[in-house]
Motif scaffolding. Structure first.
Motif, PDB file in Angstrom:
ATOM      1  N   UNK A  27     -10.590  80.573  30.485  1.00 31.68           N
ATOM      2  CA  UNK A  27     -11.384  79.922  29.769  1.00 31.68           C
ATOM      3  C   UNK A  27     -10.236  78.719  29.573  1.00 31.68           C
ATOM      4  N   UNK A  28      -9.115  78.434  29.711  1.00 34.36           N
ATOM      5  CA  UNK A  28      -7.736  77.888  29.055  1.00 34.36           C
ATOM      6  C   UNK A  28      -7.955  76.649  30.730  1.00 34.36           C
ATOM      7  N   UNK A  29      -8.071  76.620  31.459  1.00 28.65           N
ATOM      8  CA  UNK A  29      -8.262  76.314  32.451  1.00 28.65           C
ATOM      9  C   UNK A  29      -9.245  75.580  32.522  1.00 28.65           C
ATOM     10  N   UNK A  30     -10.249  75.825  32.446  1.00 26.04           N
ATOM     11  CA  UNK A  30     -11.442  74.840  32.077  1.00 26.04           C
ATOM     12  C   UNK A  30     -11.723  73.752  30.190  1.00 26.04           C
ATOM     13  N   UNK A  31     -10.653  73.804  29.728  1.00 28.22           N
ATOM     14  CA  UNK A  31     -10.732  73.337  28.585  1.00 28.22           C
ATOM     15  C   UNK A  31     -10.297  72.338  28.654  1.00 28.22           C
ATOM     16  N   UNK A  32      -8.858  72.827  29.787  1.00 25.69           N
ATOM     17  CA  UNK A  32      -7.719  72.289  30.163  1.00 25.69           C
ATOM     18  C   UNK A  32      -8.655  70.651  31.029  1.00 25.69           C
ATOM     19  N   UNK A  33      -9.349  70.748  31.762  1.00 23.62           N
ATOM     20  CA  UNK A  33     -10.066  70.435  32.467  1.00 23.62           C
ATOM     21  C   UNK A  33     -11.062  68.818  31.917  1.00 23.62           C
ATOM     22  N   UNK A  34     -11.896  69.554  30.940  1.00 24.75           N
ATOM     23  CA  UNK A  34     -12.365  68.758  29.844  1.00 24.75           C
ATOM     24  C   UNK A  34     -11.511  67.533  29.031  1.00 24.75           C
ATOM     25  N   UNK A  35     -11.342  68.242  28.635  1.00 24.27           N
ATOM     26  CA  UNK A  35      -9.951  67.099  27.848  1.00 24.27           C
ATOM     27  C   UNK A  35      -9.613  66.539  28.758  1.00 24.27           C
ATOM     28  N   UNK A  36      -8.870  66.817  29.905  1.00 19.03           N
ATOM     29  CA  UNK A  36      -7.827  65.849  31.375  1.00 19.03           C
ATOM     30  C   UNK A  36      -9.053  64.765  31.524  1.00 19.03           C
ATOM     31  N   UNK A  37     -10.310  64.990  31.573  1.00 17.91           N
ATOM     32  CA  UNK A  37     -11.589  64.423  32.074  1.00 17.91           C
ATOM     33  C   UNK A  37     -12.525  63.334  30.759  1.00 17.91           C
ATOM     34  N   UNK A  41     -11.442  58.404  30.666  1.00 14.92           N
ATOM     35  CA  UNK A  41     -12.895  57.720  29.876  1.00 14.92           C
ATOM     36  C   UNK A  41     -12.013  56.388  29.146  1.00 14.92           C
ATOM     37  N   UNK A  42     -11.076  56.205  28.561  1.00 15.67           N
ATOM     38  CA  UNK A  42      -9.794  55.367  27.984  1.00 15.67           C
ATOM     39  C   UNK A  42     -10.042  55.963  26.410  1.00 15.67           C
ATOM     40  N   UNK A  43     -10.222  55.346  25.673  1.00  8.96           N
ATOM     41  CA  UNK A  43     -10.179  55.186  24.287  1.00  8.96           C
ATOM     42  C   UNK A  43     -10.056  56.489  23.185  1.00  8.96           C
ATOM     43  N   UNK A  44      -9.553  56.906  22.981  1.00  9.82           N
ATOM     44  CA  UNK A  44      -9.522  58.641  21.845  1.00  9.82           C
ATOM     45  C   UNK A  44     -10.172  57.898  20.558  1.00  9.82           C
ATOM     46  N   UNK A  50     -13.992  63.787  24.712  1.00 10.16           N
ATOM     47  CA  UNK A  50     -12.708  64.319  23.716  1.00 10.16           C
ATOM     48  C   UNK A  50     -12.798  64.725  22.641  1.00 10.16           C
ATOM     49  N   UNK A  51     -13.395  64.824  21.551  1.00 14.40           N
ATOM     50  CA  UNK A  51     -12.681  64.817  20.226  1.00 14.40           C
ATOM     51  C   UNK A  51     -13.747  66.381  20.215  1.00 14.40           C
ATOM     52  N   UNK A  52     -15.140  66.723  21.167  1.00 15.78           N
ATOM     53  CA  UNK A  52     -15.488  67.562  21.574  1.00 15.78           C
ATOM     54  C   UNK A  52     -14.940  68.854  22.277  1.00 15.78           C
ATOM     55  N   UNK A  53     -13.912  68.351  22.920  1.00 14.05           N
ATOM     56  CA  UNK A  53     -13.179  69.463  23.911  1.00 14.05           C
ATOM     57  C   UNK A  53     -12.529  69.724  23.265  1.00 14.05           C
ATOM     58  N   UNK A  54     -11.712  68.852  22.512  1.00 13.85           N
ATOM     59  CA  UNK A  54     -11.033  69.242  21.501  1.00 13.85           C
ATOM     60  C   UNK A  54     -10.584  70.207  20.438  1.00 13.85           C
ATOM     61  N   UNK A  55     -12.090  70.298  19.998  1.00 14.00           N
ATOM     62  CA  UNK A  55     -12.949  71.011  18.906  1.00 14.00           C
ATOM     63  C   UNK A  55     -13.132  72.261  19.760  1.00 14.00           C
ATOM     64  N   UNK A  56     -13.822  72.741  21.105  1.00 15.59           N
ATOM     65  CA  UNK A  56     -13.963  73.854  21.330  1.00 15.59           C
ATOM     66  C   UNK A  56     -12.754  74.416  22.150  1.00 15.59           C
TER      67      UNK A  56
END
Length: 164
Positions: A27-37, A41-44, A50-56
């Motif tokens: 789970x942590x590996x997958x969410x880390x991958x999502x946040x990295x991807x 993409x650029x402008x956070x 990015x915000x959805x992944x951080x909320x997840x």
């Protein structure tokens, strides 16, 4: 026995421990991958992914904390149930009116095993209804005040140990 003790069957304990292990590893590996991807993409500030992944991530970390606490505090086995009084681990039938009854488990949802259907009603001893029936005997009439301010009265019809 403390009213806030979490009683778990061995099967329920093992399932929660497996969920915790999955969240802490894959789970942590997958969410880390999502946040990295999403970060790539650029402008956070305007990056919805990015915000959805951080909320997840926040929700997952909250669940990890909850599971760690539950497993640390859990008692494995069947909750000891007094034969004549409503207690944690009791299956209780109450009547609001002669033709309006409800049967529920007094305890926590985690007491249920995978064999039980999700429609099993559960009230914790800390809930209004759970607190009202805790310690009551068959034939007793108990009451509580609902959040709306309405007084609710009910009779204890039956108490039996909850079994898997």
């Amino acid at each position: 026995m403390a009213n806030d003790t979490i009683w778990l069957t061995q099967e329920a304990y093992d399932a929660l421990a497996a969920e915790l292990e999955h969240l802490k590893t894959a789970g942590r590996t997958e969410i880390s991958r999502k946040i990295g991807a999403a970060r790539a993409e650029g402008d956070l500030s305007e990056n919805g992914g990015y915000h959805a992944a951080r909320e997840e991530q926040g929700q997952m970390e909250g669940r990890i904390t909850q599971l760690e606490h539950m497993l640390r505090e859990a008692q494995v086995g069947q909750a000891p149930v007094a034969a004549d009084a409503a207690a944690v681990g009791s299956k209780i039938t109450v009547a609001y009116a002669p033709d309006d009854t409800e049967t529920f488990l007094l305890g926590s949802r985690e007491m249920l095993t995978l064999r039980h259907e999700d429609d099993t009603q559960v009230y914790s001893p800390q809930s209004l209804l759970g607190g009202a029936v805790l310690g009551a005997h068959v034939g007793d009439t108990v009451g509580y005040t609902a959040p709306s301010g309405k007084a609710i009265e009910l009779s204890i019809v039956a108490i039996e140990p909850f079994t898997d």
